[in-house]
Design an enzyme around this catalytic site. Sequence first.
Site, PDB file in Angstrom:
ATOM      1  N   GLU A 296       0.852  -1.203   0.000  1.00 23.91           N
ATOM      2  CA  GLU A 296       0.000   0.000   0.000  1.00 23.91           C
ATOM      3  C   GLU A 296       0.881   1.244   0.000  1.00 23.91           C
ATOM      4  OE1 GLU A 296      -2.130  -0.967   3.700  1.00 23.91           O
ATOM      5  OE2 GLU A 296      -3.689  -1.891   2.484  1.00 23.91           O
ATOM      6  N   CYS A 389     -10.268   0.050   7.971  1.00 30.12           N
ATOM      7  CA  CYS A 389      -9.815   1.398   8.314  1.00 30.12           C
ATOM      8  C   CYS A 389     -10.531   2.481   7.522  1.00 30.12           C
ATOM      9  CB  CYS A 389      -8.308   1.507   8.114  1.00 30.12           C
ATOM     10  SG  CYS A 389      -7.746   0.945   6.503  1.00 30.12           S
TER      11      CYS A 389
END
Lengths: 614, 614
Positions: A296, A389
């Site tokens: 990421e 998240c």
Amino acid sequence: MNSKKIPLPSVKLTDKMLAPRIEQCIKVTIPTSLQKCRDTGRIDAFKLEWTENSGKECPHIYWDSDVAKVLEAVAYSLAISPDEELEKYYDELVDLIVSAQQPDGYLNTHFTVTEKDQRWQKLNSKHELYCAGHLMEAAVAGFEQLGKRKFLDAMCRYADYIDSVFGEAEGKRYGIPGHEEIELALVKLYRATGVERYLKLAEYFINARGRDPEFFSRESGYPFEPEIYQAHKPVREQSDAVGHAVRALYLYCGMADVGKETGDETLITACKRLWKSITEKRMYISGGVGSSFFHEAFTTDYDLPNDSRSYAESCAGIALALFAHRMSEITGQAGYLDTLERALFNVICAGISLSGDEFFYSNFLEMNDNFVSYNFGNRTRQKWFFCSCCPTSYCRFFTQLPRMIWSEDGEFLRLNIPVANVLTLPDKCVEVIGNYPQDNRIKVIIRRAGSFKFAMRIPGFAKSAVFRCNGEICTPETVNGFARFDRNWQDGDEISCELDMPFELIRCHEKVSMNRGKAAIMRGPLLYCCENIDHDCDVSSLLIDRKTDFTVEESSGLENISAVKCRGLAESGETGQLYSNAVPQSRTCVITAIPYAWWQNRGETNMTVWLREY
Amino acid sequence: MNSKKIPLPSVKLTDKMLAPRIEQCIKVTIPTSLQKCRDTGRIDAFKLEWTENSGKECPHIYWDSDVAKVLEAVAYSLAISPDEELEKYYDELVDLIVSAQQPDGYLNTHFTVTEKDQRWQKLNSKHELYCAGHLMEAAVAGFEQLGKRKFLDAMCRYADYIDSVFGEAEGKRYGIPGHEEIELALVKLYRATGVERYLKLAEYFINARGRDPEFFSRESGYPFEPEIYQAHKPVREQSDAVGHAVRALYLYCGMADVGKETGDETLITACKRLWKSITEKRMYISGGVGSSFFHEAFTTDYDLPNDSRSYAESCAGIALALFAHRMSEITGQAGYLDTLERALFNVICAGISLSGDEFFYSNFLEMNDNFVSYNFGNRTRQKWFFCSCCPTSYCRFFTQLPRMIWSEDGEFLRLNIPVANVLTLPDKCVEVIGNYPQDNRIKVIIRRAGSFKFAMRIPGFAKSAVFRCNGEICTPETVNGFARFDRNWQDGDEISCELDMPFELIRCHEKVSMNRGKAAIMRGPLLYCCENIDHDCDVSSLLIDRKTDFTVEESSGLENISAVKCRGLAESGETGQLYSNAVPQSRTCVITAIPYAWWQNRGETNMTVWLREY
């Protein structure tokens, strides 16, 4: 700059693009996320009842952070729009969370019910300090917005305990979080309490980072690249934004916060260098950052692929906005707010459905039939994620957004983002009217007489701006990208601003090899995209005329949102063969584009931001 | 088809493209790889002296396979070009390897010196059956090429032992290899020995695959996607090529082999279906396969990115050629050989330097300044890898390549790949002259009088072919893509063939979204690319004229290899900004292209295969 905080309830957005998002966040996103936290066991985890034989899922290492983020959002939400029932639930939740605190101040559901001997042993991957930071942010929000101390006091005890573990002093140990967050949270705790120890601890974590690049590899017994965690060198020596994008941006936020509070200019200088690395070389046109699904992470300069191999995590877009806001507050420079707007109106709004209950984890600039799902990448927005998240980031972002619209810097009342809204302070009331950024005209009306200095950001996206005061052309002094006005305002005084902000074709730096020969449609900060749903061919077939006109079309099928029509070609050359010498044929066509952030809200469809041009 | 094997030493390549590669392989690649195997401890591992406290590296799970693959190559190399000293070393190596065999027949350096209780417990990831397969292939090569039995006998004992462990019968267990290879190796062992048990065991591994998709996840305790290992469904039901590309292709080779030997048409049918999936939807124009570095795997139809996020592993290209060769032998269809040539002249030759001692693991179609290194991806070829499958694959591929040039199918002597070479059989001698595929003219000259049927493949890349027999135009019957000739040949009889095989611009299927608006230069199977080294701008700036002429330029700077010149534009629009509305400017220019497989042999440079066209 010595800014005063604008109280959250004093700003009411009335615009067509953001106000509905905030409303939906309070009405849908927060309640839904709370429900998901209940359903998945995240809330019950604080009862600490989990055992090996309970048949229930063991609290994950990041569960606490999800609950904390929604709780933080609930505090903002209650400040904006009081709700007795919700506040009662809020108090119960705080009671539950605080009840999970250990006698020494420690509070983490995972490491209290399992891996009990592993506390602080897996800093690189186990999100322990990250969860602590989010709990602290939530506690500060509850204190600041609602005046509630219980959670705050508990978090002070937690911070005191952490301070007893990590640091330079005799008996303390070296350690840094694998996922940054605690740094900025400790500064918030310091600001809320005035306890300098918290600022010092934040500073410790910032200074300790990168001092021992091999720390995480040694700790975990696995040869991690320290760049993933921004731990490859001391933060003041870092110049390229590297590694996991959310972690990086949370670190930079923490550096900015510590720099501001301690007056350490070397941290602000590093932030500016990292800011340039991001915004001049490693940021999508949408404001998305982190161009690889792998870790990421940020990758290399100008490496900005569009398809499912890219990433541009929603949380990273939000984090970029948070960093931009801090940098603008610290420096007083309007330029940072251009990037805040770029992220806000594009990648951030794209990551959540208009309905408020579906989310993209990664925000691609192209969706085609060859989609490959890596990590949390999806063709369509999802209700929730295993690692969730992004939904909880939206809860707390949209509810604190009104605070970013205005600033008071001690001298000027500053309009940062010129969307329609009403600001009501004890001594001032100002209304902003218009349809920015869908329109280029902004009107500011003084609704309460008084003498104060007013500064209005001129978006950097505009080539120029013409101002009128009560109808008369005026040429205000412009400093740091803000037009300044200083007068004894009468009720009804009006400043209007006309931005030269047409629709344009925007191109990438030539090193963005994926996008050579391509252009994207933008108006100001607003990025447009094409969906299959508006065309009789796949959008990958479209070419746009370099000299096209742009015709606004009200009926986009999206409430309050206009589409734009352009001239183009639709290409076809289907032979059915994977490789052939057939020459593609093309016909003229009308290209329809809608704001990128509103895509995939009229059904599942392919999409592209970048169009080949001719 | 009942093919007879063409003995390896009977074919001598004399062409300009492949012969130098084979020569370099024998002179450089094999000796260098042997040296690397010694230097890295791979060979000493067979002494089984490693202990926890030896201070040496523990034998890796795939080390045995590297040694086996070089050993297989040495057998071919000795057959082509005898070398007393090398043969002596070969015998010593075999002695050493056989000395590592356990009393029960087991032979694996890793699991004999460590993880001793883990034998056959980690089939998904520990390469145990894979290493066994490569040892068997090496043993068969030594027996077939050199008539040596010792290694073969040892491998029969190993196969017997494996047969006692895995299978359907009472007392045997279920199991399949995580990395396929043993299947095709067992068929080779069966062919060399005639022992049907080995064929049955190969069949067992093929039939067992996909019967229990959760097997690897259960075994490893980690939720693996069974697609990665082609274990998601029984092989006869598989239709899309999925998962790790090398594993997939080794499986398909094994399926083809078992299908051929057992006459099980259902396996051949499945192979044909998977072949179509690969070559019609999941193969690079270079013949590369496996378009994601993540799991080194196939992805979705038409997902064929060009840059460093792609993969196209050298070993996978080689495996595709091996599969193509098998399918052509089984079906007698020339079409498979078009793909063999596509892989051979492009991705396979690209993966190794002209010097023979540097290797690409992944073969990108674009190299730019934004290169990101994932897995074993590199900007330039490397001497060796931690997991060094590719170099050792080259050793054994180029040395067995001469066997693929010709076939004898019981009726016809068939010329599969019409490169310049001389075939010398006990009763036939035929010479092929020409510079295929750099040239379109092929001459076949009978060098020994005799009566036999001769068939010559007409490359599918050609639009048509004109044949002459001793100068007179003739129109041979064409069956399955082969032109057939049957006469009482005189010494000096000549068949010439002129292919209509011009330089062309080739385009992708429109769903390959990355390559919309782009074209690649090809002549026949030969793919061209542009390197920065030949241009005064970055190759990403180039556009090619859709109506360009193609001018062959002898002086490419590469021995025996010609470049081609085309008409194009060089674009520039450098503003220094990441995003701007500046319109790119362009100027006419000459575009120079060289065969893709020869790229990065004149110094480090950016490269592109796909050019925007106008």
